[in-house]
Design an enzyme around this catalytic site. Structure first.
Site, PDB file in Angstrom:
ATOM      1  N   ASP A 114     115.710  40.783 -56.150  1.00 24.97           N
ATOM      2  CA  ASP A 114     114.605  40.704 -57.110  1.00 24.97           C
ATOM      3  C   ASP A 114     113.716  39.488 -56.820  1.00 24.97           C
ATOM      4  O   ASP A 114     114.221  38.399 -56.527  1.00 24.97           O
ATOM      5  CB  ASP A 114     115.225  40.571 -58.515  1.00 24.97           C
ATOM      6  CG  ASP A 114     114.215  40.722 -59.631  1.00 24.97           C
ATOM      7  OD1 ASP A 114     113.643  41.813 -59.752  1.00 24.97           O
ATOM      8  OD2 ASP A 114     114.014  39.752 -60.392  1.00 24.97           O
ATOM      9  N   GLU A 125     112.490  42.716 -52.672  1.00 22.35           N
ATOM     10  CA  GLU A 125     111.395  43.046 -53.566  1.00 22.35           C
ATOM     11  C   GLU A 125     110.415  41.872 -53.471  1.00 22.35           C
ATOM     12  O   GLU A 125     110.577  40.858 -54.133  1.00 22.35           O
ATOM     13  CB  GLU A 125     111.861  43.201 -55.025  1.00 22.35           C
ATOM     14  CG  GLU A 125     110.737  43.751 -55.905  1.00 22.35           C
ATOM     15  CD  GLU A 125     110.419  42.950 -57.159  1.00 22.35           C
ATOM     16  OE1 GLU A 125     109.633  43.431 -57.974  1.00 22.35           O
ATOM     17  OE2 GLU A 125     110.916  41.826 -57.318  1.00 22.35           O
TER      18      GLU A 125
END
Ligand code: NOJ
Ligand code: MG
Length: 573
Positions: free
Chosen positions: A231, A296
């Site tokens: 993330d 990401e």
């Protein structure tokens, strides 16, 4: 396959993913995999509390094996107050009771292995939850303590420190700093949170933080996971001195949509992140079985993103440039070319993605009457409207193009059902922190997170045995239910299943793409292995080359391809 003689085949320029050999490797499963994103809150609820859970996922995994994907990425299921739907982690090595237990993770993985599916988990290193033991300790400790040094605490500006340390804004709206109350009851230091105030950013210059996450990686690798989706992989390192910065467009997105020519924001894409990924890569390389790191990273342009997947860093990065490309044949050709070029230049496969839990579902996004910045979402009062039939037609064509491209593709749960964005959610049901932090000025991402329908006649369309659903499901979603589409020729589910079966049979993930000449500018046409792909992004009819139609996103009448449709023509064996 006999192409008609007006069709020229241009010379391929980039090596195919299967041909790439880095350090003697190159055949790893992830180079060509189709990876399905499960958003556990909204996939399947086993205990009737209206929130999806891990036993729910396990019980429904056979549907994903039947769909024909290679791996499943699970959004976070760790202990968390769920202030950002689990992207606010309070314990990285335990499961939140709402989702189950560690034993449920093991059971899920065991079932996945039986079905030939790999499992990727989501790791959130940029920030913890404010309920994490580290942050609680930081609040209980004095300014300058080692407890505070794991986060980014700073004194405020102004005579009494009443102004934030700099002007950074949260991605979810409002200031990126919150002031704490010190032990003596007086207003004290401020801490940085690039997202919600319940998500304090860690200080990645601190070795204690680095060591902790290497242990977290090992914990899950030892438990047998096949990799990590990382993330905010563009955010961990902040520029020295935390200088002021206001993005020109104040887009409030994850960082995408930046003007490539504009200065790099001091909190995104700093050079120092790469050193972190090298240490993570070393840990993964110590394990067998081709474990994978997926970034990401909302970084523009693609050339810069390629730095995240150099041979000693991550294996893959989400291709948000592709996701953000509109319904424009020329733009699609360019982003595909750029992607294949930049990723292959560092020995990585390109990836492709059209939907995830942070963007408007592509069955709606591709037919919006106006652009909406990523993360802002749409709702009842939006000026942007969706044209539903057009959106679904384009989404089916876009997915047919994507699933033929070389490299690795990501699917988001529900797109195989053709699910649209849920636009008409009641205000009081919305849970994305974006909604509250902008006082309703931005709807946020709830519309793509509504629990998915399985059986049209069951409570909550089969999502939950009790009929409960943490976000209300639109009544007309019964028509999208999996059981309504299963085995029905022309359904979106059958379209995906057929595309995935053909992709596997012809190893499309490992082929080389060749653009086909002889078509109008508003057509995307290419050859990959024995397959010819033609997508009509214009308004007129496109004449198809001779060949057997193996996949069509709309009924095709003879050699005429209607607008907003795509076909795959496959050579006779
Ligand atoms: C990206 C995740 O995909 C998103 O859902 C989350 O809100 C932010 N990172 C913060 O963790
Ligand atoms: Mg549940």
């Amino acid at each position: 396959m006999p192409l008609d003689d007006t069709t020229d085949v241009s010379t391929p320029t980039v090596p195919s993913p299967a041909e790439l050999l880095v350090d003697g490797r190159g055949q790893e499963w992830w180079r060509t995999a189709v990876i399905y994103q499960v958003y556990p809150r909204s996939f399947a609820d086993s205990d009737g509390d209206g929130v999806g859970d891990l036993p729910g996922v396990t019980a429904r995994l056979d549907a994903l094996a039947a769909l024909g994907v290679d791996a499943v990425w699970l959004s976070p299921f760790y202990r968390s107050p769920q202030a950002d739907a689990g992207y606010d982690v309070s314990d990285y090595t335990d499961v939140d009771p709402v989702f189950g237990t560690l034993a449920d993770v093991d059971a899920l993985r065991a079932r996945a292995t039986e079905l030939g599916l790999r499992i990727i988990v989501d790791l959130v290193p940029n920030h913890t939850s404010s309920e994490h033991r580290w942050f609680r300790a930081a609040l209980a400790s004095a300014p300058g303590s080692e407890e505070r040094a794991r986060y980014l605490f700073r004194d405020g500006q102004g005579p009494d420190g009443e102004l934030p340390p700099n002007d950074w804004q949260s991605v979810f709206g409002g200031p990126a700093w919150t002031r704490v109350t010190e032990a003596d009851g007086r207003p004290g230091q401020w801490y940085l949170h690039l997202f919600d105030s319940s998500q304090p950013d860690l200080d990645w210059t601190n070795q204690v933080v680095r060591d902790e996450f290497l242990d977290v990686l090992r914990f899950w690798l030892d438990r047998g996971v096949d990799g990590f989706r990382v993330d905010v992989a563009h955010g961990l390192v902040k520029a020295e001195g935390l200088p002021d910065f206001r993005p020109a467009d104040d887009a409030g997105s994850m960082g995408g949509g930046q003007d490539a020519a504009a200065a790099t924001p001091p909190y995104w894409g700093q050079e120092g992140v790469h050193e972190i990924w090298r240490t993570w890569r070393e840990v993964l390389d110590g394990y067998d079985g081709d474990r994978v790191l997926v970034a990401e990273a909302w970084v523009d342009p693609l050339d810069r993103l390629a730095d995240w997947v150099r041979p000693d860093e991550m294996h893959q990065a989400f291709n948000f440039a592709y996701l953000e490309t509109g319904w424009d044949a020329g733009a699609i050709r360019r982003v595909v070319d750029d992607s294949l070029r930049v990723f292959s230049s560092v020995g990585a496969p390109s990836t492709w993605v059209l939907s995830n839990h942070d963007v408007i579902r592509h069955a709606s996004r591709l037919a919006l009457t106006e652009d909406v910045p990523q993360g802002h979402g749409i709702g009842p009062a939006s000026t942007a409207r969706v044209v539903p039939e057009l959106g679904l037609a384009r989404a089916r064509a876009a997915s047919a193009v994507m699933l033929a491209l070389p490299g690795s593709a990501y699917l988001y749960q529900g797109e195989e059902l053709g699910l649209p964005e849920a636009v008409d959610l009641p205000d009081d049901a919305r849970q994305d922190p974006t909604w509250a932090r902008t006082s309703g000025a931005r709807y946020g991402r709830d519309g793509c997170r509504v629990p998915i329908p399985w059986e049209s006649g069951a409570p909550a369309f089969g999502f939950s045995p009790s009929g409960a659903s943490w976000l209300p499901q639109p009544a007309d979603w019964s028509t999208y239910a999996r059981d309504e589409q299963q085995g029905v020729a022309g359904s979106t589910l059958e379209l995906y299943r057929t595309a995935l079966a053909l992709r596997r049979a012809h190893d499309l993930g490992g082929q080389q793409l060749t653009w086909l000449d002889g078509f109008a500018d508003d057509v995307v046409a290419f050859r990959t292995g024995p397959v010819t792909v033609v997508a009509n992004l214009g308004d007129g009819i496109v004449e198809l080359p001779v060949g057997e139609v193996a996949l069509a996103t709309m009924a095709v009448d003879g050699p005429a391809l209607p607008p907003n449709a795509a076909v795959w023509l496959v050579d006779a064996a």
